[in-house]
Write an enzyme that holds these catalytic residues in place. Sequence first.
Site, short mmCIF file in Angstrom:
data_model
loop_
_atom_site.label_atom_id
_atom_site.label_comp_id
_atom_site.label_asym_id
_atom_site.label_seq_id
_atom_site.Cartn_x
_atom_site.Cartn_y
_atom_site.Cartn_z
N PHE A 199 0.86 -1.19 0.00
CA PHE A 199 0.00 0.00 0.00
C PHE A 199 0.89 1.23 0.00
CE2 PHE A 199 -2.17 3.58 1.89
CZ PHE A 199 -3.34 3.61 1.15
N ASP A 287 10.03 2.02 0.24
CA ASP A 287 8.98 2.93 0.66
C ASP A 287 9.03 3.06 2.17
OD1 ASP A 287 6.68 4.23 1.36
OD2 ASP A 287 5.30 2.81 0.41
N LYS A 316 4.98 11.62 5.48
CA LYS A 316 4.33 11.62 6.78
C LYS A 316 5.11 12.41 7.84
CE LYS A 316 1.61 7.42 6.00
NZ LYS A 316 0.33 8.10 5.78
#
Length: 472
Positions: A199, A287, A316
């Site tokens: 994801f 990632d 983030k």
Amino acid sequence: FFFFFFLFFFFFFFFFQAEDGIRDFCLSRGLGDVYKRQVSTQSTWDNPMDVYKEVDYLSENAKKYQELEWKYGCHNYYPLPVVLKRGEGIYLYDVDDKKYIDCLSGYSALNQGHCHPRIVKAAIQQLQTLTLTARAFFNDKLGPAEEYLCKLAGYDKCIFMNTGVEGGETAIKLARRWGYVKKKIPDGKARVVFCNGNFWGRTIAACGSSDDPDRYKDFGPFEGLNFDLINYNDPEALEKKLKEDPHVCGFMLEPIQGEAGVVMPTEGYLKKVRELCTKYKVLMICDEVQTGMGRTGKLFCYQWEDVKPDVVILGKALSGGIMPISAVLADDDVMENIHPGEHGSTFGGNPLACMVAMEALKVIVDEKLVENSLEMGEYFRKLVNDLKSPHVNTVRGRGLFTAVEIKDGAWQVCLNMLKNGILAKTTHANTIRFSPPLVITKVQVEEAVKLIAKSLEQLDEQIKAGTVAKGH
């Protein structure tokens, strides 16, 4: 009689054959979790708001905000029934001033805690000076931020973007361009390999690289993206793919799969990936949007195996939760294949974002949040294991990135925790992810685990009474 008998027999034969076919299809492609999830969520809600009827936790004051969101906003999330208005450190406060321990941290965007005073001060200072120039001009904040991040991470260059998914898109562009320029892949043939369970967002490319029906169903077509999926934590599958296809330019993976349920690979997996990518001249793309910035007890999760990816994606917590900021790191051999006009963003690398990102990074370093994540994460998992709850299957994780597998009733446990003053949410079936801000103290960890224990005990009574909320 015989007609109805054969009709009855045919129906059941077809049903079980179809069910077996669906199951076999999913399992053969590493989609076991997807199959289980589809089977367990066959009942649907007539109205999206019905999911909240079983849990009337909101005050009249809070309900008005919930109703506004559902009336005027897209129904693309199922939030827990709480309306928040303020945050400080590890704590959140709702519109009725009830206090909660935040164990989600904005999906790890708030590693430094809510409204960290140093980051807020840096943002305000820059807000009053200069926020945006676009990249039509140089500005006095981008260069220093790039230098600080590159030296901290050990890469030649970086490119600032905004969201994590933009970072993923950027990494794919870098890999393709490198594949054509450096690996001499024929035009239009470059391929990128991803893992089942990945994801990294919800853009078309992210949906096209996913094996989750919630991501790709009715959002296609995805032909022409040249994406391939293999099983996570399966170096044999990776070598088979790289050996068979010389046109692969990149392999993109999460060092720990977050949205899949904090799925941890076996020790040595990342080393093997690094070895195979080097052997077959393929870029290893990590990632680190969710696992980076100290979340797992290292500054970057790949450091657990002492490897260096070719491309690293950050996001983030790069902003401490103040605003969307992402970045992609790579050495010159990869980064210098992009030329003016070939990639960019109006807001990427703006002075405000650069000022915020640099201060957010400095907070992690100065306050030793990486070390605290390691220590408090181990302590948290020990305390949860020590509960010896019959409802807990497994506890796993690294640093302050933990999954607690509940045998049944995970959504209800989250609701119980909400009522008791702790916020966490399920991710895939019965997994609850706990990822509090990295500023959490030992006393606060103990406080959180007491509330978790209480919530699990309440599940006993709810199971006996048959009042376990089914969630969504």
